[in-house]
Design a protein around this motif. Structure first.
Motif, PDB file in Angstrom:
ATOM      1  N   LEU A  60      16.478   3.286  40.043  1.00 34.23           N
ATOM      2  CA  LEU A  60      16.528   2.379  38.891  1.00 34.23           C
ATOM      3  C   LEU A  60      15.125   2.053  38.391  1.00 34.23           C
ATOM      4  CD1 LEU A  60      19.259  -0.285  39.747  1.00 34.23           C
ATOM      5  CD2 LEU A  60      19.214   1.219  37.771  1.00 34.23           C
ATOM      6  N   ALA A  61      14.247   1.700  39.323  1.00 31.30           N
ATOM      7  CA  ALA A  61      12.910   1.266  38.916  1.00 31.30           C
ATOM      8  C   ALA A  61      12.157   2.396  38.240  1.00 31.30           C
ATOM      9  CB  ALA A  61      12.134   0.766  40.129  1.00 31.30           C
ATOM     10  N   SER A  62      12.219   3.603  38.822  1.00 29.58           N
ATOM     11  CA  SER A  62      11.448   4.690  38.227  1.00 29.58           C
ATOM     12  C   SER A  62      12.046   5.099  36.887  1.00 29.58           C
ATOM     13  CB  SER A  62      11.374   5.876  39.183  1.00 29.58           C
ATOM     14  OG  SER A  62      12.662   6.201  39.618  1.00 29.58           O
ATOM     15  N   SER A  90      10.009   5.015  33.462  1.00 31.29           N
ATOM     16  CA  SER A  90       9.799   6.278  32.768  1.00 31.29           C
ATOM     17  C   SER A  90      10.474   6.301  31.396  1.00 31.29           C
ATOM     18  CB  SER A  90      10.322   7.406  33.653  1.00 31.29           C
ATOM     19  OG  SER A  90      10.411   8.594  32.936  1.00 31.29           O
ATOM     20  N   ARG A  91      11.638   5.641  31.267  1.00 29.41           N
ATOM     21  CA  ARG A  91      12.457   5.844  30.075  1.00 29.41           C
ATOM     22  C   ARG A  91      12.739   4.603  29.246  1.00 29.41           C
ATOM     23  NH1 ARG A  91      11.413  10.166  28.679  1.00 29.41           N
ATOM     24  NH2 ARG A  91      11.539  11.821  30.183  1.00 29.41           N
ATOM     25  N   LEU A  92      12.609   3.427  29.805  1.00 29.50           N
ATOM     26  CA  LEU A  92      13.056   2.243  29.079  1.00 29.50           C
ATOM     27  C   LEU A  92      11.885   1.452  28.524  1.00 29.50           C
ATOM     28  CD1 LEU A  92      15.909   0.985  31.402  1.00 29.50           C
ATOM     29  CD2 LEU A  92      16.035   2.543  29.477  1.00 29.50           C
ATOM     30  N   ASN A  93      12.225   0.489  27.713  1.00 27.56           N
ATOM     31  CA  ASN A  93      11.223  -0.385  27.127  1.00 27.56           C
ATOM     32  C   ASN A  93      10.792  -1.432  28.128  1.00 27.56           C
ATOM     33  OD1 ASN A  93      10.326  -0.101  24.443  1.00 27.56           O
ATOM     34  ND2 ASN A  93      12.471  -0.221  23.806  1.00 27.56           N
ATOM     35  N   VAL A  94       9.591  -1.327  28.592  1.00 24.39           N
ATOM     36  CA  VAL A  94       9.111  -2.317  29.539  1.00 24.39           C
ATOM     37  C   VAL A  94       7.771  -2.829  29.036  1.00 24.39           C
ATOM     38  CG1 VAL A  94       8.435  -2.733  31.915  1.00 24.39           C
ATOM     39  CG2 VAL A  94      10.219  -1.093  31.420  1.00 24.39           C
ATOM     40  N   LEU A 129      13.694  -4.471  32.330  1.00 25.76           N
ATOM     41  CA  LEU A 129      13.268  -5.420  33.360  1.00 25.76           C
ATOM     42  C   LEU A 129      14.341  -5.593  34.426  1.00 25.76           C
ATOM     43  CD1 LEU A 129      11.420  -8.084  31.234  1.00 25.76           C
ATOM     44  CD2 LEU A 129      10.462  -6.326  32.725  1.00 25.76           C
ATOM     45  N   LEU A 130      15.603  -5.566  34.001  1.00 26.29           N
ATOM     46  CA  LEU A 130      16.686  -5.719  34.978  1.00 26.29           C
ATOM     47  C   LEU A 130      16.662  -4.569  35.989  1.00 26.29           C
ATOM     48  CD1 LEU A 130      19.198  -7.502  35.593  1.00 26.29           C
ATOM     49  CD2 LEU A 130      20.538  -5.728  34.466  1.00 26.29           C
ATOM     50  N   PHE A 131      16.400  -3.358  35.499  1.00 26.03           N
ATOM     51  CA  PHE A 131      16.352  -2.201  36.395  1.00 26.03           C
ATOM     52  C   PHE A 131      15.180  -2.315  37.368  1.00 26.03           C
ATOM     53  CE2 PHE A 131      18.841   1.336  34.028  1.00 26.03           C
ATOM     54  CZ  PHE A 131      19.924   0.496  33.967  1.00 26.03           C
ATOM     55  N   LEU A 132      14.119  -3.001  36.942  1.00 26.33           N
ATOM     56  CA  LEU A 132      12.942  -3.108  37.803  1.00 26.33           C
ATOM     57  C   LEU A 132      13.089  -4.227  38.828  1.00 26.33           C
ATOM     58  CD1 LEU A 132       9.959  -2.609  35.371  1.00 26.33           C
ATOM     59  CD2 LEU A 132      10.497  -1.231  37.362  1.00 26.33           C
ATOM     60  N   LEU A 133      14.020  -5.130  38.559  1.00 21.85           N
ATOM     61  CA  LEU A 133      14.100  -6.344  39.374  1.00 21.85           C
ATOM     62  C   LEU A 133      14.285  -6.072  40.877  1.00 21.85           C
ATOM     63  CD1 LEU A 133      14.051  -9.430  39.123  1.00 21.85           C
ATOM     64  CD2 LEU A 133      16.543  -9.365  39.078  1.00 21.85           C
TER      65      LEU A 133
END
Lengths: 290, 309
Positions: free
Chosen positions: A105-107, A111-115, B29-33
């Motif tokens: 999820l984190a990678s 890599s792909r989402l708006n952060v 941000l949710l995916f990074l949490l």
């Protein structure tokens, strides 16, 4: 450009006498090296088949004079191997699930989402690669104790998600996937969650299989850390149990000991030979690993 | 990266800056949490707690108490600590002398094989596959005074008496380094091999036409091409070996007479034999400061190599 069919040496070089002699010596050295790599493995196997008297005789012989297959049966009954094996597989399975879930999820997000502040977040994760783990091994232990995770599998599963190296590999992999795929999914109305589960995950099976092999070898190998965290037989993984009950055992006959070691050694070798292609690629992927 | 990130910007109704940002970043941000929580809980907290614990006396029953610099004083006045530093430096030195150059030589040699390259590669990597605990059992027997190595020494070379590889203080560390070099050389070899094989073949062709001999081709083409990798693996090896303790612990428990007591092993012993977690943390912090310098060099080199980051 097509690679020419040569290495440092060309076929012309090999017609010269001194070079040919040097090359032959090099091949001989490589053969000796290969033998010295295979020899200990075979020794373990054959010592497990000898009588105890023969293992202890000096100078040692390579092949057994009589083949005692019942040593393996005795070794099997000496400690509860299936139970320890189950614990090792528990650790392996949990670590894999957490790695896929958390780091996947984190990678994907990085890599792909708006952060916002992507660089800073990435740095937050990657910094941990540069802090030598031995320097915080003690606080790490005390921390797990404070969290009440002693003697539980969660003490292995949860920290498995804190691996910056795997995060790096995964992110590099996701970066390589063409973004048109995700664009198309989005136009068709897929949410970020769906594009992760239904597109990114299936596409990244190769990288996860590589990670699975890394995780397999570490959970199969690690003996010291589990011996600190776990307190009883129902939780020891195989490596710890072997260290405690076989390597350090007093009065265990050498041939039985070698029979047990052979049984522990064979599964990873089989896994290696079967998945060789993935492992070699994984090593290449890992490129430079600490 | 920026262009496809922009794709996610489905036209947003104008609600207020915050709501817009929230919608834009919510999933990312949710995916990074989860990763955030786990990294903090299991990496950053222990790293920072190490500094804090080094000023405390840790007691799981009565609770921790602040002791100032006492832990550091104990650590610096411990004679074993200085022995351990010396042993660690000696261990790192031996690993360089015995272990560092072997993978390079073999990588170049294997790259020259025309046939059976795959088999030799797999054979070289095999010891990495065997669980280390099996190796400990195996090598204890190898190094035994009546083991196979001594069988060869006394039988073929006619030495008078067997060498006690493990219990002789001159041999113990060397024996461990030989064991580890044997086990680990395969992985470094594969990394070098990939680099050596990626050197364009026509460079050698050109050099040969210009009259360069085999040695000159290796020295002026092969080695310079893998120079960056050499430096990086050298640093990684130094960082790795400076933290080594597992084989010392498993094979000899720091003995005989503390000759294989490395610094990391001392930390482990302070913590788990003497239950003195405070001093162990202080030793860890001291190590962190020294290794931090090495890590900076590593960071620089990896930036140059472009493999990591």
């Amino acid at each position: 450009m097509k690679q020419l069919d040569r290495g440092i040496l060309s076929s012309f070089d090999l017609k010269k006498k001194p070079i040919l002699i040097g090359y032959s010596i090099m091949v001989l050295v490589l053969v000796i090296m290969s033998c010295s790599m295979v020899y200990p493995i075979l020794t373990t196997l054959f010592n497990g088949l000898k009588t105890n008297v023969e293992v202890n005789s000096f100078p040692p012989k390579f092949l057994p004079s009589e083949w005692h297959f019942d040593n393996f049966k005795k070794g099997w009954n000496f400690i509860d191997l299936p139970e320890f094996l189950r614990n090792t597989l528990y650790i392996f399975g949990g670590n894999l699930v957490i790695t896929v879930g958390v780091l996947g999820l984190a990678s994907f997000s990085l890599s792909r989402l708006n952060v916002p502040k992507r660089k800073a977040i990435y740095f937050f994760f990657m910094m941990t690669l540069f802090i030598p783990p031995t320097t915080y091994i003690i606080p790490n232990f005390v921390n797990l104790k404070d969290l009440g995770l002693m003697n539980s599998f969660a003490a292995f599963w949860l920290p498995a998600g804190a691996n910056a190296f795997f995060l790096l590999l995964l992110k590099n992999f996701f970066d390589e996937i063409h973004y048109e795929i995700f664009e198309a999914a989005r136009i068709d109305g897929a949410s970020d969650w769906r594009s992760f589960v239904q597109i990114a995950l299936p596409l990244s099976i190769p990288i996860f299989s590589t990670l699975a092999i890394f995780i397999f070898s570490s959970s199969w190998n690690d003996w010291f850390w589990p011996s600190l965290i776990m307190h009883n037989d129902s939780h020891y993984p195989l490596a710890t149990a072997i260290y405690k009950y076989v390597i350090n055992a007093k009065g265990l006959a050498l041939n039985i000991r070698f029979a047990i070691l052979t049984m522990v050694m064979l599964p990873p070798i089989v896994v290696f030979l079967v998945f060789q292609k993935y492992i070699m690629r994984g090593l290449h992927l890992g490129g430079v690993k600490g | 990266m920026e262009q496809h990130a922009a794709v996610a910007n489905v036209p947003l109704e104008r609600k207020g800056r915050f709501a817009v940002l929230w919608r834009k970043h919510f999933w990312g941000l949710l995916f990074l949490l989860p990763a955030f929580v786990i990294f903090i809980l299991f990496l950053w907290v222990p790293i920072f707690k190490g500094f804090i614990y080094s000023f405390y006396h840790i007691d799981f029953v009565k609770g921790n108490s602040f002791v100032g610099f006492d832990n550091y004083k104990v650590a610096l006045h411990d004679e074993d600590a200085w022995t351990a530093v010396k042993n660690t430096v000696y261990y790192m030195f031996l690993c360089l002398v015995i272990g560092f150059w072997i993978p390079i030589v073999f990588a170049i040699a294997i790259s020259e094989l025309r046939r059976f390259q795959g088999i030799v590669r797999v054979a070289a990597y095999l010891p990495n596959i065997i669980p280390v605990v099996v190796l400990y059992g195996l090598w204890r027997w190898f190094y035994d005074p009546v083991g196979p190595i001594n069988g060869v020494i006394t039988g073929w070379f006619g030495a008078d008496e067997p060498v006690s590889f493990m219990t002789d203080t001159r041999w113990s560390m060397i024996s461990l380094v030989i064991m580890e070099s044997w086990q680990q050389f395969g992985s470094a070899m594969l990394i070098y091999l990939a680099a050596v094989l990626s050197i364009p073949r026509d460079w050698y062709e050109a050099a040969e036409i210009d009259g360069a001999g085999v040695w000159n081709r290796i020295r002026h083409i092969t080695l310079p091409s893998i120079k960056g990798l050499l430096g990086l693996l050298l640093i990684l090896q130094l960082i790795g070996t400076s933290q080594g303790y597992q084989s010392q612990l498993a094979m000899l428990d720091g003995g005989p007479n503390n000759t294989t007591l490395t610094y990391a092993l001392l930390i482990v012993k302070y913590a788990f034999n003497q239950q003195n977690y405070g001093v162990a943390s202080a030793l860890g912090v001291l190590m962190f400061i020294v290794l931090g310098l090495l890590a900076i060099v590593q960071y620089r080199l990896q930036g140059k190599e472009g493999d990591v980051r």
